[in-house]
Design a protein around this motif. Structure first.
Motif, PDB file in Angstrom:
ATOM      1  N   SER A   1       6.768  -2.489   8.804  1.00 17.35           N
ATOM      2  CA  SER A   1       5.525  -3.075   8.464  1.00 17.35           C
ATOM      3  C   SER A   1       5.280  -2.734   6.980  1.00 17.35           C
ATOM      4  O   SER A   1       5.842  -1.989   6.329  1.00 17.35           O
ATOM      5  N   ARG A   2       4.413  -3.529   6.460  1.00 17.75           N
ATOM      6  CA  ARG A   2       3.803  -3.600   5.061  1.00 17.75           C
ATOM      7  C   ARG A   2       2.371  -3.694   5.283  1.00 17.75           C
ATOM      8  O   ARG A   2       1.844  -4.442   6.014  1.00 17.75           O
ATOM      9  N   LEU A   3       1.783  -3.082   4.443  1.00 19.97           N
ATOM     10  CA  LEU A   3       0.243  -3.262   4.086  1.00 19.97           C
ATOM     11  C   LEU A   3      -0.171  -3.784   2.852  1.00 19.97           C
ATOM     12  O   LEU A   3       0.303  -2.950   1.915  1.00 19.97           O
ATOM     13  N   LEU A   4      -0.287  -4.979   2.743  1.00 19.50           N
ATOM     14  CA  LEU A   4      -0.389  -5.645   1.462  1.00 19.50           C
ATOM     15  C   LEU A   4      -1.867  -5.447   1.028  1.00 19.50           C
ATOM     16  O   LEU A   4      -3.031  -5.607   1.917  1.00 19.50           O
ATOM     17  N   VAL A   5      -1.929  -4.752  -0.186  1.00 19.38           N
ATOM     18  CA  VAL A   5      -3.053  -4.815  -0.854  1.00 19.38           C
ATOM     19  C   VAL A   5      -3.454  -5.946  -1.928  1.00 19.38           C
ATOM     20  O   VAL A   5      -2.220  -6.045  -2.733  1.00 19.38           O
ATOM     21  N   VAL A   6      -4.701  -6.292  -1.932  1.00 20.81           N
ATOM     22  CA  VAL A   6      -4.929  -7.513  -2.904  1.00 20.81           C
ATOM     23  C   VAL A   6      -5.855  -6.689  -3.696  1.00 20.81           C
ATOM     24  O   VAL A   6      -7.100  -6.553  -3.129  1.00 20.81           O
ATOM     25  N   GLU A   7      -5.902  -6.980  -5.054  1.00 23.18           N
ATOM     26  CA  GLU A   7      -6.737  -6.297  -6.019  1.00 23.18           C
ATOM     27  C   GLU A   7      -7.077  -7.429  -6.959  1.00 23.18           C
ATOM     28  O   GLU A   7      -6.490  -8.341  -7.257  1.00 23.18           O
ATOM     29  N   ARG A   8      -8.376  -7.250  -7.333  1.00 23.89           N
ATOM     30  CA  ARG A   8      -8.792  -8.095  -8.727  1.00 23.89           C
ATOM     31  C   ARG A   8      -9.458  -6.956  -9.603  1.00 23.89           C
ATOM     32  O   ARG A   8     -10.224  -6.088  -9.217  1.00 23.89           O
TER      33      ARG A   8
ATOM     34  N   ALA B   1       0.964  -1.270   0.236  1.00 24.88           N
ATOM     35  CA  ALA B   1      -0.015   0.020  -0.097  1.00 24.88           C
ATOM     36  C   ALA B   1       0.972   1.306   0.131  1.00 24.88           C
ATOM     37  O   ALA B   1       1.877   1.240   0.452  1.00 24.88           O
ATOM     38  N   THR B   2       0.325   2.252  -0.699  1.00 22.45           N
ATOM     39  CA  THR B   2       0.969   3.778  -0.598  1.00 22.45           C
ATOM     40  C   THR B   2      -0.115   4.579   0.262  1.00 22.45           C
ATOM     41  O   THR B   2      -1.184   4.309   0.275  1.00 22.45           O
ATOM     42  N   ASP B   3       0.276   5.800   0.434  1.00 24.63           N
ATOM     43  CA  ASP B   3      -0.506   6.741   0.886  1.00 24.63           C
ATOM     44  C   ASP B   3      -1.698   6.958   0.258  1.00 24.63           C
ATOM     45  O   ASP B   3      -2.956   7.367   0.869  1.00 24.63           O
ATOM     46  N   ALA B   4      -1.648   6.962  -1.244  1.00 23.06           N
ATOM     47  CA  ALA B   4      -2.897   6.918  -2.086  1.00 23.06           C
ATOM     48  C   ALA B   4      -3.851   5.805  -1.838  1.00 23.06           C
ATOM     49  O   ALA B   4      -5.090   6.038  -2.186  1.00 23.06           O
ATOM     50  N   ASP B   5      -3.543   4.820  -1.157  1.00 20.55           N
ATOM     51  CA  ASP B   5      -4.512   3.752  -0.822  1.00 20.55           C
ATOM     52  C   ASP B   5      -5.240   3.894   0.531  1.00 20.55           C
ATOM     53  O   ASP B   5      -6.329   3.076   0.860  1.00 20.55           O
ATOM     54  N   VAL B   6      -4.868   4.717   1.420  1.00 20.53           N
ATOM     55  CA  VAL B   6      -5.364   4.697   2.707  1.00 20.53           C
ATOM     56  C   VAL B   6      -7.019   4.874   2.963  1.00 20.53           C
ATOM     57  O   VAL B   6      -7.382   4.121   3.644  1.00 20.53           O
ATOM     58  N   ASP B   7      -7.568   5.578   2.419  1.00 14.61           N
ATOM     59  CA  ASP B   7      -8.998   5.938   2.442  1.00 14.61           C
ATOM     60  C   ASP B   7      -9.843   4.815   1.737  1.00 14.61           C
ATOM     61  O   ASP B   7     -10.668   4.177   2.415  1.00 14.61           O
TER      62      ASP B   7
ATOM     63  N   VAL C   1      -4.081   3.648   9.460  1.00 14.69           N
ATOM     64  CA  VAL C   1      -3.605   2.694   8.169  1.00 14.69           C
ATOM     65  C   VAL C   1      -2.238   3.452   7.802  1.00 14.69           C
ATOM     66  O   VAL C   1      -1.271   3.003   7.508  1.00 14.69           O
ATOM     67  N   ARG C   2      -2.280   4.968   7.884  1.00 10.69           N
ATOM     68  CA  ARG C   2      -1.148   5.656   7.408  1.00 10.69           C
ATOM     69  C   ARG C   2       0.379   5.385   8.203  1.00 10.69           C
ATOM     70  O   ARG C   2       1.250   4.975   7.560  1.00 10.69           O
TER      71      ARG C   2
END
Length: 178
Positions: free
Chosen positions: A63-70, A12-18, A54-55
């Motif tokens: 830490s990493r926040l893994l985003v899973v996309e489809r 994740a990046t800052d752009a994913d927070v919301d 989240v930020r």
């Protein structure tokens, strides 16, 4: 990274927070969460997380926040934190509309693979609210074991929600990654 399941995994990046706050809230809180089976709506009101929380994970070096996309849409996420010999698995959310399709199993397996490969850890730890028997049973089927070690629920800290009962605590679950 593309996965055989058609899912994409990325940090994740800052752009994913919301987007991620909305995903986590939808999986655990309020009426929307009742579509899935991971809801905490019967035991907790209020928020599950917030943009600051989240930020913090996104920015933390450990830490990493893994985003899973489809198809370019976030459908799941999880926090992975390097804590020496083990990794901590947290903030796990799967979109309620997609729960029950095996997505959670795929995300967990990929998270476990990544922490083994990236950090060389031998165990994954997580904490689960101890009254969540159905959720704990699901994790046990994935190889996690109950330790009986508990930590107090942060009563009075609304960042974690507003409890609807007074017997909440977190139990540590552990899985060897071998």
């Amino acid at each position: 990274m593309n996965h055989p399941t058609g899912l994409t995994f990325r940090d994740a990046t800052d752009a994913d927070v919301d987007t991620l706050v909305a995903l986590v809230e939808s999986a655990y809180r309020g009426e929307a969460s009742r579509v899935g089976w991971t809801t905490e709506a019967d035991i907790l009101d209020g928020q599950r997380t917030d943009p600051e929380g989240v930020r913090e994970i996104v920015k933390s070096p450990d830490s990493r926040l893994l985003v899973v996309e489809r198809d370019g849409r976030a459908v799941a996420c999880c926090q992975l934190e390097h804590r020496g010999e083990y990794a901590y698995f947290g903030m796990f959310a799967v979109s309620p509309a997609l729960q029950g399709e095996g997505l959670g199993k795929v995300v967990m397996a990929e998270a476990e693979r990544q922490v083994r490969e990236t950090w060389g850890v031998t165990e994954m730890h997580m904490t689960v609210i101890s009254v969540r028997d159905d959720l704990i049973a699901w994790y046990e089927r994935r190889g996690y074991r109950r330790t009986g070690k508990t930590s107090p629920f942060p009563y009075g800290d609304e960042r974690f929600g507003i409890p609807r009962r007074d017997d909440l605590r977190f139990e540590l679950l552990v899985k060897p990654l071998v």
